[in-house]
Design a protein around this motif. Structure first.
Motif, PDB file in Angstrom:
ATOM      1  N   LEU A   5       0.834  -1.189   0.000  1.00 25.99           N
ATOM      2  CA  LEU A   5       0.000   0.000   0.000  1.00 25.99           C
ATOM      3  C   LEU A   5       0.869   1.240   0.000  1.00 25.99           C
ATOM      4  N   ASP A   6       0.369   2.298  -0.622  1.00 23.98           N
ATOM      5  CA  ASP A   6       1.189   3.486  -0.827  1.00 23.98           C
ATOM      6  C   ASP A   6       1.638   4.167   0.454  1.00 23.98           C
ATOM      7  N   TYR A   7       0.979   3.925   1.583  1.00 24.08           N
ATOM      8  CA  TYR A   7       1.428   4.584   2.809  1.00 24.08           C
ATOM      9  C   TYR A   7       2.581   3.853   3.500  1.00 24.08           C
ATOM     10  N   PHE A   8       2.870   2.614   3.122  1.00 21.94           N
ATOM     11  CA  PHE A   8       4.055   1.964   3.679  1.00 21.94           C
ATOM     12  C   PHE A   8       5.299   2.644   3.123  1.00 21.94           C
ATOM     13  N   CYS A   9       6.241   2.931   3.999  1.00 19.01           N
ATOM     14  CA  CYS A   9       7.471   3.665   3.689  1.00 19.01           C
ATOM     15  C   CYS A   9       7.183   5.121   3.359  1.00 19.01           C
ATOM     16  N   ASN A  10       5.983   5.598   3.664  1.00 18.14           N
ATOM     17  CA  ASN A  10       5.558   6.926   3.233  1.00 18.14           C
ATOM     18  C   ASN A  10       4.553   7.534   4.218  1.00 18.14           C
ATOM     19  N   TYR A  11       4.678   7.214   5.523  1.00 18.93           N
ATOM     20  CA  TYR A  11       3.688   7.691   6.483  1.00 18.93           C
ATOM     21  C   TYR A  11       4.335   7.984   7.825  1.00 18.93           C
ATOM     22  N   PRO A  12       4.131   9.103   8.455  1.00 19.19           N
ATOM     23  CA  PRO A  12       3.172  10.146   8.133  1.00 19.19           C
ATOM     24  C   PRO A  12       3.703  11.184   7.153  1.00 19.19           C
ATOM     25  N   HIS A  13       4.974  11.055   6.766  1.00 18.65           N
ATOM     26  CA  HIS A  13       5.563  12.010   5.824  1.00 18.65           C
ATOM     27  C   HIS A  13       5.798  11.341   4.480  1.00 18.65           C
ATOM     28  N   LYS A  14       5.850  12.150   3.450  1.00 15.07           N
ATOM     29  CA  LYS A  14       6.242  11.649   2.138  1.00 15.07           C
ATOM     30  C   LYS A  14       7.729  11.292   2.165  1.00 15.07           C
ATOM     31  N   ARG A  15       8.148  10.401   1.290  1.00 15.83           N
ATOM     32  CA  ARG A  15       9.554   9.993   1.226  1.00 15.83           C
ATOM     33  C   ARG A  15      10.459  11.216   1.150  1.00 15.83           C
ATOM     34  N   GLY A  16      11.533  11.185   1.921  1.00 15.90           N
ATOM     35  CA  GLY A  16      12.517  12.251   1.912  1.00 15.90           C
ATOM     36  C   GLY A  16      12.197  13.400   2.849  1.00 15.90           C
ATOM     37  N   PRO A  68      -2.365 -15.695   5.611  1.00 16.17           N
ATOM     38  CA  PRO A  68      -1.196 -16.553   5.473  1.00 16.17           C
ATOM     39  C   PRO A  68      -0.035 -16.077   6.348  1.00 16.17           C
ATOM     40  N   ALA A  69       0.981 -16.915   6.373  1.00 14.75           N
ATOM     41  CA  ALA A  69       2.176 -16.582   7.137  1.00 14.75           C
ATOM     42  C   ALA A  69       2.731 -15.247   6.659  1.00 14.75           C
ATOM     43  N   ASP A  70       3.136 -14.425   7.618  1.00 15.00           N
ATOM     44  CA  ASP A  70       3.721 -13.128   7.329  1.00 15.00           C
ATOM     45  C   ASP A  70       5.228 -13.313   7.148  1.00 15.00           C
ATOM     46  N   VAL A  71       5.785 -12.682   6.138  1.00 18.41           N
ATOM     47  CA  VAL A  71       7.223 -12.744   5.872  1.00 18.41           C
ATOM     48  C   VAL A  71       7.672 -11.324   5.543  1.00 18.41           C
ATOM     49  N   HIS A  72       8.626 -10.802   6.306  1.00 12.29           N
ATOM     50  CA  HIS A  72       9.061  -9.417   6.110  1.00 12.29           C
ATOM     51  C   HIS A  72      10.427  -9.328   5.454  1.00 12.29           C
ATOM     52  N   ALA A  73      10.654  -8.184   4.810  1.00 11.89           N
ATOM     53  CA  ALA A  73      11.928  -7.903   4.145  1.00 11.89           C
ATOM     54  C   ALA A  73      12.932  -7.272   5.112  1.00 11.89           C
ATOM     55  N   GLY A  74      12.611  -7.260   6.404  1.00 14.80           N
ATOM     56  CA  GLY A  74      13.500  -6.757   7.447  1.00 14.80           C
ATOM     57  C   GLY A  74      13.250  -7.524   8.730  1.00 14.80           C
ATOM     58  N   ASP A  75      14.103  -7.304   9.718  1.00 18.54           N
ATOM     59  CA  ASP A  75      13.894  -7.913  11.035  1.00 18.54           C
ATOM     60  C   ASP A  75      12.658  -7.294  11.685  1.00 18.54           C
ATOM     61  N   ASP A 134       8.898  -6.438   0.460  1.00 13.63           N
ATOM     62  CA  ASP A 134       9.539  -6.084  -0.804  1.00 13.63           C
ATOM     63  C   ASP A 134       8.488  -5.452  -1.720  1.00 13.63           C
ATOM     64  N   GLU A 135       8.841  -5.196  -2.948  1.00 16.76           N
ATOM     65  CA  GLU A 135       7.961  -4.482  -3.873  1.00 16.76           C
ATOM     66  C   GLU A 135       6.656  -5.211  -4.160  1.00 16.76           C
ATOM     67  N   ASP A 136       6.625  -6.532  -3.981  1.00 21.33           N
ATOM     68  CA  ASP A 136       5.412  -7.308  -4.246  1.00 21.33           C
ATOM     69  C   ASP A 136       4.392  -7.235  -3.113  1.00 21.33           C
ATOM     70  N   GLY A 137       4.775  -6.640  -1.988  1.00 22.63           N
ATOM     71  CA  GLY A 137       3.862  -6.540  -0.860  1.00 22.63           C
ATOM     72  C   GLY A 137       3.843  -7.805  -0.033  1.00 22.63           C
ATOM     73  N   PRO A 138       2.848  -7.935   0.851  1.00 22.14           N
ATOM     74  CA  PRO A 138       2.796  -9.098   1.736  1.00 22.14           C
ATOM     75  C   PRO A 138       2.462 -10.372   0.962  1.00 22.14           C
ATOM     76  N   PRO A 139       2.922 -11.510   1.486  1.00 19.36           N
ATOM     77  CA  PRO A 139       2.594 -12.778   0.811  1.00 19.36           C
ATOM     78  C   PRO A 139       1.108 -13.093   0.945  1.00 19.36           C
TER      79      PRO A 139
END
Length: 156
Positions: A5-16, A68-75, A134-139
């Motif tokens: 979703l567009d707010y992941f990595c982008n909330y509460p501020h826009k990137r940068g 389904p099982a959650d798998v993250h791209a980070g710890d 990752d870019e594909d989102g959650p499994p």
């Protein structure tokens, strides 16, 4: 949520955009993980999500689980604020019960499913760094072999 979703990595501020801000309860983003399967979803409140970390809170009602099982791209770190959650790691068969005041580390790429076998709501704080998905989102499914033996780290 097949794509992140567009707010992941982008909330509460826009990137940068970087500045301190207070996140009040009414400001938090509420979402289901995952929207495709509401019958096996947990309710989430997103506190903040940048390109370096994601922080939120989730709730599991008594008798519910997320799948389904959650798998993250980070710890990911979970901290139980209320109730108990049982985490199942399907690749190893490891089952861990996390109680109020306890935390658990899920390493990057480690699939997991959370269950609430208790009689009261469970609420957990979570932090994922540096990236939630990752870019594909959650499994949307877990395709590995499920191992179902019990693993008790506590020795109880």
């Amino acid at each position: 949520m097949t794509k992140t979703l567009d707010y992941f990595c982008n909330y509460p501020h826009k990137r940068g955009e970087r500045r301190p801000c207070i996140q009040k309860q009414n400001d938090l983003k509420m979402f289901l993980y995952t929207e495709e399967f509401p019958e096996t979803s947990d309710l989430n409140w997103l506190i903040a999500s940048t390109d370096h970390m994601t922080v939120g809170e989730y709730q599991l009602s008594p008798g519910s689980h997320f799948d389904p099982a959650d798998v993250h791209a980070g710890d990911e770190i979970y901290y139980v604020m209320h109730g108990e959650v049982t985490m199942f790691q399907p690749e190893s068969g490891q089952v861990m019960q996390i109680r109020q005041g306890e935390g658990i580390l899920m390493p990057k790429g480690c699939p997991h499913i959370g269950y609430n076998f208790g009689e009261e709501e469970a609420r957990m704080l979570y932090v994922v760094a540096p990236k939630i998905w990752d870019e594909d989102g959650p499994p949307l499914e877990y395709t590995g072999v499920l191992k179902t033996y019990k693993y008790d780290e506590r020795g109880e």
